[in-house]
Design a protein around this motif. Structure first.
Motif, PDB file in Angstrom:
ATOM      1  N   VAL A 173       0.876  -1.174   0.000  1.00 50.87           N
ATOM      2  CA  VAL A 173       0.000   0.000   0.000  1.00 50.87           C
ATOM      3  C   VAL A 173       0.910   1.221   0.000  1.00 50.87           C
ATOM      4  CG1 VAL A 173      -1.927   1.164   1.134  1.00 50.87           C
ATOM      5  CG2 VAL A 173      -1.669  -1.322   1.353  1.00 50.87           C
ATOM      6  N   LEU A 174       0.973   1.911  -1.136  1.00 51.59           N
ATOM      7  CA  LEU A 174       1.984   2.949  -1.336  1.00 51.59           C
ATOM      8  C   LEU A 174       1.351   4.306  -1.585  1.00 51.59           C
ATOM      9  CD1 LEU A 174       4.329   0.958  -3.748  1.00 51.59           C
ATOM     10  CD2 LEU A 174       4.543   1.206  -1.260  1.00 51.59           C
ATOM     11  N   GLY A 175       1.867   5.325  -0.904  1.00 49.92           N
ATOM     12  CA  GLY A 175       1.441   6.703  -1.123  1.00 49.92           C
ATOM     13  C   GLY A 175       2.542   7.507  -1.791  1.00 49.92           C
ATOM     14  N   ASP A 176       2.181   8.641  -2.349  1.00 54.01           N
ATOM     15  CA  ASP A 176       3.141   9.505  -3.036  1.00 54.01           C
ATOM     16  C   ASP A 176       4.380   9.782  -2.186  1.00 54.01           C
ATOM     17  OD1 ASP A 176       1.538   9.706  -5.233  1.00 54.01           O
ATOM     18  OD2 ASP A 176       0.960  11.800  -4.906  1.00 54.01           O
ATOM     19  N   MET A 177       5.519   9.867  -2.859  1.00 54.86           N
ATOM     20  CA  MET A 177       6.763  10.327  -2.254  1.00 54.86           C
ATOM     21  C   MET A 177       6.924  11.804  -2.625  1.00 54.86           C
ATOM     22  SD  MET A 177       9.234   7.080  -3.226  1.00 54.86           S
ATOM     23  CE  MET A 177       9.045   7.346  -4.997  1.00 54.86           C
ATOM     24  N   LYS A 178       7.042  12.663  -1.632  1.00 57.05           N
ATOM     25  CA  LYS A 178       7.041  14.104  -1.876  1.00 57.05           C
ATOM     26  C   LYS A 178       8.449  14.696  -1.904  1.00 57.05           C
ATOM     27  CE  LYS A 178       2.545  14.364  -1.997  1.00 57.05           C
ATOM     28  NZ  LYS A 178       1.787  15.234  -1.093  1.00 57.05           N
ATOM     29  N   GLU A 179       8.521  15.967  -2.287  1.00 59.75           N
ATOM     30  CA  GLU A 179       9.747  16.770  -2.315  1.00 59.75           C
ATOM     31  C   GLU A 179      10.798  16.184  -3.254  1.00 59.75           C
ATOM     32  OE1 GLU A 179      11.095  17.580   1.653  1.00 59.75           O
ATOM     33  OE2 GLU A 179       9.309  18.734   2.156  1.00 59.75           O
ATOM     34  N   LEU A 180      10.340  15.662  -4.390  1.00 62.60           N
ATOM     35  CA  LEU A 180      11.256  15.104  -5.385  1.00 62.60           C
ATOM     36  C   LEU A 180      11.358  15.983  -6.632  1.00 62.60           C
ATOM     37  CD1 LEU A 180      10.236  11.332  -5.162  1.00 62.60           C
ATOM     38  CD2 LEU A 180      12.139  12.493  -4.009  1.00 62.60           C
ATOM     39  N   GLY A 181      10.606  17.091  -6.657  1.00 60.29           N
ATOM     40  CA  GLY A 181      10.704  18.037  -7.754  1.00 60.29           C
ATOM     41  C   GLY A 181      10.366  17.426  -9.099  1.00 60.29           C
ATOM     42  N   ASP A 182      11.073  17.874 -10.139  1.00 56.15           N
ATOM     43  CA  ASP A 182      10.768  17.392 -11.488  1.00 56.15           C
ATOM     44  C   ASP A 182      11.243  15.964 -11.726  1.00 56.15           C
ATOM     45  OD1 ASP A 182      13.486  17.782 -11.602  1.00 56.15           O
ATOM     46  OD2 ASP A 182      13.437  19.335 -13.147  1.00 56.15           O
ATOM     47  N   LYS A 183      11.949  15.396 -10.747  1.00 54.14           N
ATOM     48  CA  LYS A 183      12.380  14.002 -10.857  1.00 54.14           C
ATOM     49  C   LYS A 183      11.328  13.034 -10.330  1.00 54.14           C
ATOM     50  CE  LYS A 183      17.314  15.116 -10.481  1.00 54.14           C
ATOM     51  NZ  LYS A 183      17.127  16.572 -10.561  1.00 54.14           N
ATOM     52  N   ALA A 184      10.252  13.566  -9.757  1.00 59.38           N
ATOM     53  CA  ALA A 184       9.242  12.728  -9.112  1.00 59.38           C
ATOM     54  C   ALA A 184       8.642  11.668 -10.031  1.00 59.38           C
ATOM     55  CB  ALA A 184       8.150  13.601  -8.504  1.00 59.38           C
ATOM     56  N   PRO A 185       8.199  12.007 -11.250  1.00 59.55           N
ATOM     57  CA  PRO A 185       7.598  10.972 -12.102  1.00 59.55           C
ATOM     58  C   PRO A 185       8.526   9.781 -12.341  1.00 59.55           C
ATOM     59  CG  PRO A 185       7.101  13.146 -12.976  1.00 59.55           C
ATOM     60  CD  PRO A 185       8.101  13.352 -11.883  1.00 59.55           C
ATOM     61  N   GLY A 186       9.772  10.056 -12.707  1.00 55.99           N
ATOM     62  CA  GLY A 186      10.721   8.981 -12.971  1.00 55.99           C
ATOM     63  C   GLY A 186      11.043   8.156 -11.745  1.00 55.99           C
ATOM     64  N   LEU A 230       3.664   4.958 -11.280  1.00 57.13           N
ATOM     65  CA  LEU A 230       3.931   3.555 -10.990  1.00 57.13           C
ATOM     66  C   LEU A 230       2.812   2.678 -11.520  1.00 57.13           C
ATOM     67  CD1 LEU A 230       5.380   1.196  -9.594  1.00 57.13           C
ATOM     68  CD2 LEU A 230       4.202   1.841  -7.474  1.00 57.13           C
ATOM     69  N   VAL A 231       1.583   3.078 -11.266  1.00 58.71           N
ATOM     70  CA  VAL A 231       0.422   2.294 -11.684  1.00 58.71           C
ATOM     71  C   VAL A 231       0.442   2.025 -13.186  1.00 58.71           C
ATOM     72  CG1 VAL A 231      -2.098   2.389 -11.937  1.00 58.71           C
ATOM     73  CG2 VAL A 231      -1.033   2.991  -9.742  1.00 58.71           C
ATOM     74  N   ASP A 232       0.854   3.009 -13.956  1.00 58.61           N
ATOM     75  CA  ASP A 232       0.860   2.867 -15.412  1.00 58.61           C
ATOM     76  C   ASP A 232       1.838   1.808 -15.911  1.00 58.61           C
ATOM     77  OD1 ASP A 232      -1.068   4.810 -15.659  1.00 58.61           O
ATOM     78  OD2 ASP A 232       0.329   6.421 -16.168  1.00 58.61           O
ATOM     79  N   LEU A 233       2.862   1.506 -15.103  1.00 57.02           N
ATOM     80  CA  LEU A 233       3.883   0.546 -15.529  1.00 57.02           C
ATOM     81  C   LEU A 233       3.621  -0.879 -15.054  1.00 57.02           C
ATOM     82  CD1 LEU A 233       7.278   2.454 -15.166  1.00 57.02           C
ATOM     83  CD2 LEU A 233       5.931   2.042 -17.221  1.00 57.02           C
ATOM     84  N   LEU A 234       2.704  -1.039 -14.104  1.00 56.38           N
ATOM     85  CA  LEU A 234       2.463  -2.360 -13.538  1.00 56.38           C
ATOM     86  C   LEU A 234       1.371  -3.104 -14.304  1.00 56.38           C
ATOM     87  CD1 LEU A 234       2.518  -1.539  -9.711  1.00 56.38           C
ATOM     88  CD2 LEU A 234       4.339  -2.589 -11.072  1.00 56.38           C
ATOM     89  N   PRO A 235       1.440  -4.435 -14.318  1.00 59.03           N
ATOM     90  CA  PRO A 235       0.343  -5.211 -14.919  1.00 59.03           C
ATOM     91  C   PRO A 235      -0.974  -4.897 -14.226  1.00 59.03           C
ATOM     92  CG  PRO A 235       2.239  -6.609 -14.442  1.00 59.03           C
ATOM     93  CD  PRO A 235       2.517  -5.294 -13.793  1.00 59.03           C
ATOM     94  N   LYS A 236      -2.053  -4.822 -14.985  1.00 60.15           N
ATOM     95  CA  LYS A 236      -3.355  -4.447 -14.413  1.00 60.15           C
ATOM     96  C   LYS A 236      -3.787  -5.413 -13.313  1.00 60.15           C
ATOM     97  CE  LYS A 236      -5.259  -2.016 -18.443  1.00 60.15           C
ATOM     98  NZ  LYS A 236      -4.524  -0.848 -18.070  1.00 60.15           N
ATOM     99  N   ALA A 237      -3.359  -6.666 -13.420  1.00 60.13           N
ATOM    100  CA  ALA A 237      -3.750  -7.654 -12.415  1.00 60.13           C
ATOM    101  C   ALA A 237      -3.150  -7.349 -11.042  1.00 60.13           C
ATOM    102  CB  ALA A 237      -3.314  -9.042 -12.873  1.00 60.13           C
ATOM    103  N   LYS A 238      -2.076  -6.574 -11.016  1.00 64.09           N
ATOM    104  CA  LYS A 238      -1.449  -6.236  -9.734  1.00 64.09           C
ATOM    105  C   LYS A 238      -2.092  -5.027  -9.060  1.00 64.09           C
ATOM    106  CE  LYS A 238       3.275  -7.986 -10.284  1.00 64.09           C
ATOM    107  NZ  LYS A 238       3.265  -8.959  -9.187  1.00 64.09           N
ATOM    108  N   ILE A 239      -2.823  -4.210  -9.809  1.00 63.88           N
ATOM    109  CA  ILE A 239      -3.372  -2.968  -9.257  1.00 63.88           C
ATOM    110  C   ILE A 239      -4.714  -3.251  -8.593  1.00 63.88           C
ATOM    111  CG2 ILE A 239      -4.036  -0.593  -9.735  1.00 63.88           C
ATOM    112  CD1 ILE A 239      -1.077  -1.280 -10.227  1.00 63.88           C
ATOM    113  N   ALA A 240      -4.745  -3.150  -7.274  1.00 61.71           N
ATOM    114  CA  ALA A 240      -5.989  -3.371  -6.537  1.00 61.71           C
ATOM    115  C   ALA A 240      -6.858  -2.124  -6.544  1.00 61.71           C
ATOM    116  CB  ALA A 240      -5.676  -3.780  -5.100  1.00 61.71           C
ATOM    117  N   ALA A 241      -6.229  -0.941  -6.365  1.00 63.27           N
ATOM    118  CA  ALA A 241      -6.980   0.319  -6.372  1.00 63.27           C
ATOM    119  C   ALA A 241      -5.990   1.476  -6.409  1.00 63.27           C
ATOM    120  CB  ALA A 241      -7.874   0.438  -5.140  1.00 63.27           C
ATOM    121  N   HIS A 242      -6.419   2.596  -6.965  1.00 57.94           N
ATOM    122  CA  HIS A 242      -5.632   3.828  -6.969  1.00 57.94           C
ATOM    123  C   HIS A 242      -6.580   4.979  -6.693  1.00 57.94           C
ATOM    124  CE1 HIS A 242      -3.137   7.064  -9.239  1.00 57.94           C
ATOM    125  NE2 HIS A 242      -2.898   7.082  -7.933  1.00 57.94           N
TER     126      HIS A 242
END
Length: 477
Positions: free
Chosen positions: A372-385, A412-424
């Motif tokens: 169960v993962l939440g956003d990681m903050k204070e990463l600036g323009d490097k956050a998406p990668g 992250l969700v966009d890169l994972l197989p759909k079967a792994k994503i329980a909810a976003h």
């Protein structure tokens, strides 16, 4: 009977304060009425959300020896004879902290780094408390008010003082290390934490390197030899008053070296060499990062003149604190599930470490690994990668389901197989019911995200729904 923490004369000498007739001495120091003990000095500091002056009556009613208030606000409390009046409350606490350090004969350790500060501090507290009277930062009190408060609380009989020092921006460590004046400095590692406020990781390394500016002449600098920034940090240390640089890590060049690390679901075993001498020990909590940071504790102990062998033996009692790997057994249906609470905060390195620990759990039959993962903050323009980069760790550690909270987790969700994503969902609060609903016997679930994501709400929801008891072992084995 132990001596008071502070007498009236000491406070006046340190701060130049005007002291009410009802104050004689203090046995502690506090900035929070919820945790204040009778006899504490209450510092009415102004925070980002609350002004401590609003809670002065409550502090005095609860038994504070006195309330330290500003000249501007003092007229609001004219009826009290337990006031210590100063121009600026935070500055007065800082002055008292400086006075505490000046009077102390303790051996002082300061710890910084992008990750691992609090865990390393707690391991050092555990180890050194067996060697003498030890005082250390509470929780993560490592900023512009946490460090002076920890100093102001330091008893005069302290033999070992351990201080965590953090920063978000360049220049923030300098005034804190100048107050602490450590004999030993530890830098755990350099990672892209608060990278939003720096041009590069080199900038973070330089900001962390500021800690050496306060080191006492002849002191010891302890640096992670495996870090790509080792030489940069070593240069900072050599430009300071440090008399020696000691390295730790898995590198063959490290002075304190891990030759082998075995990570089990609930503990770790380290085979190390301390300046060439072999030492094997067990740590009572899992994680390669924890094992590596234990080497820095051995290095610091050696620098303080403490035999590393009994220090290493104490690690078997090391347990993760709440929000930093605490393990809890949940009663789910006719069986049990394991909750790993990593909800305190998050950055790319700590999330990868948490996923690795989840991957090491030996599951019961039909059990699943749930992150169960939440956003990681204070990463600036490097956050998406950096969020995308977690996909590899999710796959490598056999994570079966991922719940995600926050807009950055979409990467992250966009890169994972759909079967792994329980909810976003957008927030952790929206995710809590869904996580609770999916749990079944045998599962292991880990919760982690930046503090502002309030991932602890999900941990609380699971504990309330399924009950909770501390886990002595993993689900199997």
């Amino acid at each position: 009977m132990s001596a008071p923490l502070w007498t009236l004369d000491e406070i006046v000498a340190a701060t130049g304060a005007r002291v009410g007739s009802g104050f004689a001495q203090a046995s502690g120091a506090s900035i929070d009425t919820r945790t204040l003990n009778p006899g504490d000095l209450y510092f009415a500091i102004k925070g980002d959300v609350h002004d401590g002056h609003d809670f002065v009556p409550a502090a005095l009613e609860k038994g504070a020896s006195a309330a330290v208030v500003s000249m501007e606000k003092a007229p609001h409390f004219e009826g009290s004879d337990r006031l210590i009046v100063v121009p600026d409350v935070l500055e007065a606490m800082r002055q008292l902290g400086i006075a505490a350090r000046k009077r102390s004969t303790a051996k002082i350790v300061a710890i910084t780094g992008s990750v691992g500060k609090t865990g390393t501090k707690e391991a050092m507290r555990l180890a050194l408390s067996r060697q003498g009277a030890t005082h250390a930062s509470v929780a993560s009190y490592n900023n512009h008010w946490g460090v002076p408060l920890t100093l102001a609380r330091m008893p005069r009989e302290t033999e070992f003082g351990i201080f965590e020092i953090g920063m978000n921006h360049a220049g923030e460590i300098l005034p804190l290390t100048a107050m602490v004046r450590p004999h030993v400095v530890v830098i755990t590692t350099i990672e892209p934490v608060h990278i939003e406020f720096f041009p590069s990781l080199w900038g973070i390394a330089d900001a962390k390197g500021e800690i050496f500016a306060g080191i006492e002449p002849g002191g010891t600098a302890i640096i992670n030899r495996d870090s790509p920034y080792f030489e940069r940090l070593r240069a900072h240390a050599l430009a300071s008053n440090a008399g020696r640089v000691v390295s730790f890590g898995e590198s063959e060049a490290a002075d304190i070296r891990a030759e082998r690390i075995v990570v089990k679901p609930d503990f770790s075993i380290v085979e190390a060499r301390i300046f060439g001498e072999p030492l094997t020990y067990r740590i009572g909590t899992a994680g390669r990062h924890i094992a590596l940071n234990s080497l820095s504790v051995l290095a610091a102990s050696h620098a303080l003149g403490v035999d590393p062998a009994p220090v290493a033996q104490s690690f078997v009692e090391l347990k993760p604190p709440v929000g930093r790997g605490e393990r809890t057994v949940l009663s789910v249906g006719s069986g049990e599930a394991l909750l790993i609470d990593e909800s305190y905060n998050a950055n790319p390195a700590s999330v990868r470490a948490a996923l690795s620990n989840l991957g090491a759990v030996e599951l019961a039959p039909q059990g699943r690994r749930i992150a169960v993962l939440g956003d990681m903050k204070e990463l600036g323009d490097k956050a998406p990668g950096l969020h995308e980069g977690l996909a590899e760790a999710v796959e490598a550690n056999g994570i079966d389901l991922v719940f995600a909270a926050g807009p950055l987790m979409q990467n992250l969700v966009d890169l994972l197989p759909k079967a792994k994503i329980a909810a976003h969902t957008a927030t952790s609060a929206e995710l809590a019911d869904a996580v609770c609903a999916v749990l079944r016997p045998g599962d292991a679930v880990m919760v982690k995200g930046s503090l502002s994501m309030k991932m602890a709400l999900i941990v609380k929801a699971m504990k309330e729904r399924y009950g909770a008891s501390h886990a002595a072992h993993a689900l199997k084995g």
